[in-house]
Design an enzyme around this catalytic site. Structure first.
Site, PDB file in Angstrom:
ATOM      1  N   HIS A  60      14.559   3.601  53.850  1.00  0.00           N
ATOM      2  CA  HIS A  60      15.520   2.519  53.532  1.00  0.00           C
ATOM      3  C   HIS A  60      15.805   1.362  54.643  1.00  0.00           C
ATOM      4  O   HIS A  60      15.677   0.395  54.312  1.00  0.00           O
ATOM      5  CB  HIS A  60      16.827   2.839  53.061  1.00  0.00           C
ATOM      6  CG  HIS A  60      16.917   2.551  51.532  1.00  0.00           C
ATOM      7  ND1 HIS A  60      17.569   4.049  50.882  1.00  0.00           N
ATOM      8  CD2 HIS A  60      16.390   2.266  50.506  1.00  0.00           C
ATOM      9  CE1 HIS A  60      17.174   3.828  49.406  1.00  0.00           C
ATOM     10  NE2 HIS A  60      16.701   2.599  49.255  1.00  0.00           N
ATOM     11  N   GLU A  98      -3.347   3.671  30.607  1.00  0.00           N
ATOM     12  CA  GLU A  98      -3.734   4.238  31.959  1.00  0.00           C
ATOM     13  C   GLU A  98      -4.253   5.638  31.522  1.00  0.00           C
ATOM     14  O   GLU A  98      -4.564   6.388  32.738  1.00  0.00           O
ATOM     15  CB  GLU A  98      -2.460   4.282  32.736  1.00  0.00           C
ATOM     16  CG  GLU A  98      -1.231   4.740  32.335  1.00  0.00           C
ATOM     17  CD  GLU A  98      -0.205   4.638  33.185  1.00  0.00           C
ATOM     18  OE1 GLU A  98      -0.387   4.462  34.234  1.00  0.00           O
ATOM     19  OE2 GLU A  98       1.012   5.110  32.757  1.00  0.00           O
ATOM     20  N   ASP A 145      -4.051   4.899  37.496  1.00  0.00           N
ATOM     21  CA  ASP A 145      -4.204   6.139  36.715  1.00  0.00           C
ATOM     22  C   ASP A 145      -5.289   6.103  35.903  1.00  0.00           C
ATOM     23  O   ASP A 145      -5.926   7.090  35.599  1.00  0.00           O
ATOM     24  CB  ASP A 145      -2.917   6.281  36.056  1.00  0.00           C
ATOM     25  CG  ASP A 145      -1.891   7.056  36.808  1.00  0.00           C
ATOM     26  OD1 ASP A 145      -2.114   8.045  37.307  1.00  0.00           O
ATOM     27  OD2 ASP A 145      -0.393   6.637  36.491  1.00  0.00           O
ATOM     28  N   CYS A 149      -1.696  -4.190  35.868  1.00  0.00           N
ATOM     29  CA  CYS A 149      -0.626  -3.895  36.961  1.00  0.00           C
ATOM     30  C   CYS A 149      -0.805  -3.119  37.985  1.00  0.00           C
ATOM     31  O   CYS A 149       0.041  -2.497  38.643  1.00  0.00           O
ATOM     32  CB  CYS A 149       0.863  -3.822  36.141  1.00  0.00           C
ATOM     33  SG  CYS A 149       0.942  -2.328  35.291  1.00  0.00           S
TER      34      CYS A 149
END
Ligand code: PEP
Ligand code: MG
Length: 586
Positions: A200, A445, A469, A516
């Site tokens: 983070h 995928e 994938d 995507c």
């Protein structure tokens, strides 16, 4: 390492690009030293109470920090809120808090020593996890623990308020909360000896657009006595007291970086239209509300993929409906009317959620096991909670629901039934939600989804091709297995043919289709994807300008010829030659 001209250069992880040059400020959080001592049996209750109060005080401090976050630039506010939320969750009835309480009772030691021992145990168990995203949560756990330790020992925090403007902060470790307190108008960059790319702290640096390098071994030793430091967040370099020619070179690169950023932002204003006038929709893939701002600045038409699993991965309990709703709402509102495609939970495989792992042990082959939609349908309560949060977020803007890792139309039917059931309940309860119900789409995928795309198209409102994938499952190559990773290649004609099949199925049914996977953000693939008939691409925000520049140079009709040749190629190497040749002519 000091060279003959007195400069000292170190290397670390480039976590946030850009170059900062300035005086250094050594941040000493004054790591709290802990003394262990036994607690008598009749004083154990009081010791547990002391610990509870320290945790409560920490939660109050976090709330205060949250209101302070409103003073940060807009791009950083959401990131700050998200990480403070992570800290809050880590201190709200979490394993850490329960573990400390148990240690005080069972080993009759003081709260500080119990906390330190529990922190070490939790950190160790997280570090053993292969997933870098989960491993990176270690810094959050340490940060939350240190806060409680400070309260127990009544050690104050060192803020950055008095750091001279234009300084660069150097520290052994910077927590995400530290980064959230940095005002980019005063602090121009930072570096730390600890930390990783996925943590983070790194995310905050990118959200604040502060050049940053983490994981710099020997940073503070090298900093001793230095007056000036250069933080090169693009290449992961730190230089103390640079010689005049080194300094001049960094200044030139800093100016070039600023020009490049202005250029990328300027590209955002250009229309995404090919050389022969075909309009392309460019969207962003994001995981966190903190990324919304960058997506907008770099010209995203919407969010083509919001991965929701990140909300489940950095914690040892599950986010409830309210927490999921708040996160989704932040994204939907941030997009100001642009469509947000929210993908339902894609947990399993290499994406693990500690709280869910406890219920289902990992199967012999996680990538082929209980993953994504399979998980959601097996645990309907979990799915219902997420769907409720998604539908409620849909009251604040335009959304679509995307189902991951489908292999059959039955899965779509089951998911749609569940969505309708949840919608009926919300309506009955008078809860504001998406109206009409959002479109429901399928991730293409798996080879089964691609070859069954004609059947899926009859059940779905849109398609999104997940080439990461799809490549892995088509070529039977586990990307996380280094021994075969070199064989992973989305240029393989088998992958391209599956994409072409799905595009045809979508076109015949008149539903939108996008890509995507990572290749959508790689300009090398742009012509090929346009040639295959794609008009919608979704990618990490940083890739948007380059892909847009590329597509503006492409003639879509010529790209179609390239795709036709690629589809009949014999192997990936042949496709790559065709593509390189085409791209070289642009
Ligand atoms: C993909 O598989 O291409 C995809 C976009 O999904 P993820 O990378 O989240 O698995
Ligand atoms: Mg995927």
């Amino acid at each position: 390492m000091r060279n003959e001209r007195g400069e000292r250069a170190l290397t670390g992880l480039p976590v946030s690009p850009g170059i900062a040059i300035g005086p250094l400020h050594l941040h000493d959080p004054g790591v709290v030293s802990v003394r262990a001592y036994p607690i008598a049996g009749d004083a154990l209750e009081a010791e547990r109470g002391r610990f509870r109060r320290a945790v409560e005080a920490a939660l109050k401090q976090i709330d205060k920090l949250r209101s302070r976050a409103e003073l940060l630039p807009e791009s950083a506010q959401e990131a700050a809120a998200a990480l403070l939320e992570v800290h809050r969750q880590m201190l709200s009835g979490s394993r850490l808090v329960r573990g400390v309480d148990r240690r005080i009772q069972e080993t009759a030691i003081n709260a500080e020593a119990a906390l330190e021992a529990e922190l070490a145990a939790v950190v160790e168990s997280f570090q053993a996890i292969a997933d870098p995203t989960i491993r990176s949560r270690v810094e959050d756990i340490r940060g939350a623990g240190q806060r409680v330790l400070r309260n127990l020992t009544q050690t104050g925090y060192q803020s950055f308020a008095r750091v001279p403007a234009g300084s660069i902060v150097l520290a052994e470790e910077l927590t995400p909360a530290d980064a959230a307190l940095m005002d980019p108008a005063r602090i121009i960059g930072f570096a730390a000896a600890m930390g990783g790319v996925e943590g983070h702290t790194a995310i905050m640096a990118r959200a604040l657009h502060l050049p940053a390098v983490l994981g710099v071994r020997g940073l503070l030793d090298a900093a001793a006595g230095a007056a000036t430091v250069v933080v090169d967040g693009s290449e992961g370099r730190i230089v103390f007291d640079p010689a005049p020619d080194t300094l001049a070179a960094f200044r030139r690169r800093r100016a070039a970086f600023a020009r490049q950023r202005r250029r990328l932002v300027a590209v955002a204003a250009l229309p995404a239209v090919t050389d022969d006038g075909v309009e392309i929709s460019l969207n962003a893939n994001i995981d966190l509300p903190a990324e919304v701002d960058e997506a907008r600045v770099l010209g995203a038409d919407g969010v083509g993929l919001l991965r929701t699993e990140i909300q489940f991965m950095n914690r040892d309990d599950l986010p409830d409906e309210e927490q999921q709703y708040e996160t989704l709402r932040a994204v939907v509102e941030g997009l100001e009317g642009r469509t947000v495609t929210i993908r339902t939970l894609d947990i399993g495989g290499d994406k693990r959620a500690p709280a869910l792992a406890a219920h289902f042990p990992e199967g012999p082959n996680p990538a082929l096991g209980l993953r994504a939609i399979r998980y959601s349908l097996k645990v309907p309560k979990l799915f219902e909670t997420q769907v409720a949060a998604i539908l409620r977020a849909g009251a604040h803007g335009s959304i679509r629901i995307l189902l991951p890792m489908l292999t059959s139309v039955g899965e779509v039917r089951q998911a749609r039934n569940l969505i309708q059931r949840v919608a009926r309940r919300l309506r009955r309860q008078g809860v504001a939600m998406a109206d009409p119900l959002p479109p429901v789409g399928a991730m293409i995928e798996t080879p089964a989804a691609a070859l069954g795309a004609d059947a899926l198209a009859a059940q779905c409102d849109f398609f999104a091709i997940g080439t990461n994938d799809l490549t892995m499952y088509t070529l039977a190559i586990d990307r996380s297995d280094e021994q075969v990773a070199n064989l992973y290649n989305p240029f393989h004609p088998a992958v391209l043919r599956l994409i072409a099949f799905a595009v045809t199925a979508a076109r015949e049914r008149g539903i939108p289709i996008s890509v995507c996977g990572e290749i959508a953000g790689d300009p090398r693939f742009t012509a090929l994807l346009l040639g295959l008939g794609l008009r919608e691409l979704s990618m990490s925000p940083g890739s948007l300008p380059r892909v847009k520049e590329r597509l503006r140079a492409i003639d879509a009709a010529e790209a179609q010829g390239l795709a036709a040749r690629a589809l009949t190629a014999h192997d990936a190497a042949h496709v790559m030659v065709l593509v390189e040749h085409f791209n070289a002519g642009l």
